[in-house]
Design an enzyme around this catalytic site. Sequence first.
Site, mmCIF file in Angstrom:
data_model
loop_
_atom_site.group_PDB
_atom_site.id
_atom_site.type_symbol
_atom_site.label_atom_id
_atom_site.label_comp_id
_atom_site.label_asym_id
_atom_site.label_seq_id
_atom_site.Cartn_x
_atom_site.Cartn_y
_atom_site.Cartn_z
ATOM 1 N N PHE A 162 38.480 41.506 29.565
ATOM 2 C CA PHE A 162 38.815 40.638 28.491
ATOM 3 C C PHE A 162 37.549 39.359 28.635
ATOM 4 C CE2 PHE A 162 40.294 36.581 26.511
ATOM 5 C CZ PHE A 162 40.741 37.002 25.395
ATOM 6 N N ASP A 207 30.992 36.889 34.148
ATOM 7 C CA ASP A 207 31.797 36.359 33.134
ATOM 8 C C ASP A 207 33.107 35.202 34.149
ATOM 9 O OD1 ASP A 207 33.709 35.075 31.564
ATOM 10 O OD2 ASP A 207 34.070 36.875 30.335
ATOM 11 N N LYS A 267 35.865 27.177 29.515
ATOM 12 C CA LYS A 267 37.171 26.891 29.808
ATOM 13 C C LYS A 267 37.210 25.387 30.822
ATOM 14 C CE LYS A 267 39.909 31.052 29.227
ATOM 15 N NZ LYS A 267 40.290 30.595 27.992
#
Length: 409
Positions: A150, A235, A264
């Site tokens: 994801f 990531d 984030k």
Amino acid sequence: MSDTGAATTPSRTDDELSLAEQWVAPNYHPLDVVIHEGHGPWVTDVEGRRYLDALAGYSALNFGHGHPDLVAAAHQQLDTLTLISRAFHSDALAPFCRDLATLAGKELVLPMNTGAEAVETAIKTARRWGYLAKGVPAERARIIVMDGNFHGRTTTIVSFSTDPVAREYHGPFTPGFDIVPYGDLDAIRAAITDETVAVLLEPIQGEGGVLIPPDEFLRGVRELTREQGVLMLADEVQSGLGRTGYTFACDHEEVVPDLYILGKALGGGIVPVSAVVADRAVLGVYSPGTHGSTFGGNPLAAAVGHAVVRLLATGEYQASARRLGARLAEGLEALVGHGLVAVRCRGLWAGLDIDPALMTGREASLRLLDRGVLAKDTHGSTIRLAPPLVVDEDEVDFLVDTLAAVLRG
């Protein structure tokens, strides 16, 4: 109507939920709670009920709600300058990039806004590096990615997703990606060709349910990519910035990738901030006009991101995540066989597989909500826990005890 025949008065929650149903596109399936304010690891809904936030904005709120250092940095910058565009310099950007690069042990930072935008930037960077530095023939660059990944929701990113829900009705898709099983080093080795420019992976697959790869996998990928002359792209949008007990999840195996993808928590839960961080040999392939973003690296984002970097530079939050993460893991593992089938925990991040005969992940999330804990399901009977790094021992114990009560029914 009530049993007495008197009309019931809709609650403020009911009003807000009705408004959302009328006006908000249905691309999420949120729990029926309407949050009004937050402080530290706690939030309060519109009815005044408090909840321990054990999701932390999918790790965007690593430092909790309204951290005073981050709020102060935002307020100060709001009063000064918020946007100038990258057509000009701002006095907030370079110090942020310098200190973020130093934190990561790299030379350059390319700031963007969202995590998905940073992943897109990493993809473009790898391809550009492949053509300009490695000599891959034009339009032939390929990137190896992992099954169950994801990395975001853009068209290019869902092109290599293996989640049918993410892909359905969104094609045609972007070519140039080779999917291999997560954690399978031999499969990566077999997939590498002269046209491969990078291996893109999550050190821990968050959306998949906090899936931790086999020991030495990351180290093996690092050695293989270096040997084969391809880039390792990590990531760390969810796993990075203290969440797992170290600045980066790659640090667990003392691995330094060629490029970090961050987001984030870099925005402190205040503004969207993301970045790719790499050495000049990688990010130096860009020249003016070849990539950009109007809001990427804006002064407000840079000020907040810089404050986040300063918090991480002390090592305090990473150490707290390791210490409290051990306490969380001990408590959760005691529930295996008592409603939990499996637990995967690294720092203050956990994936829990609930016995599907007992309840679904969403039902567990709803029951936790009723008892004052915010969590969210993923993939059937799995839920994720990611409390802010500012929780204390009592709050970790409350989280575990509440989950235990839910599993007992």
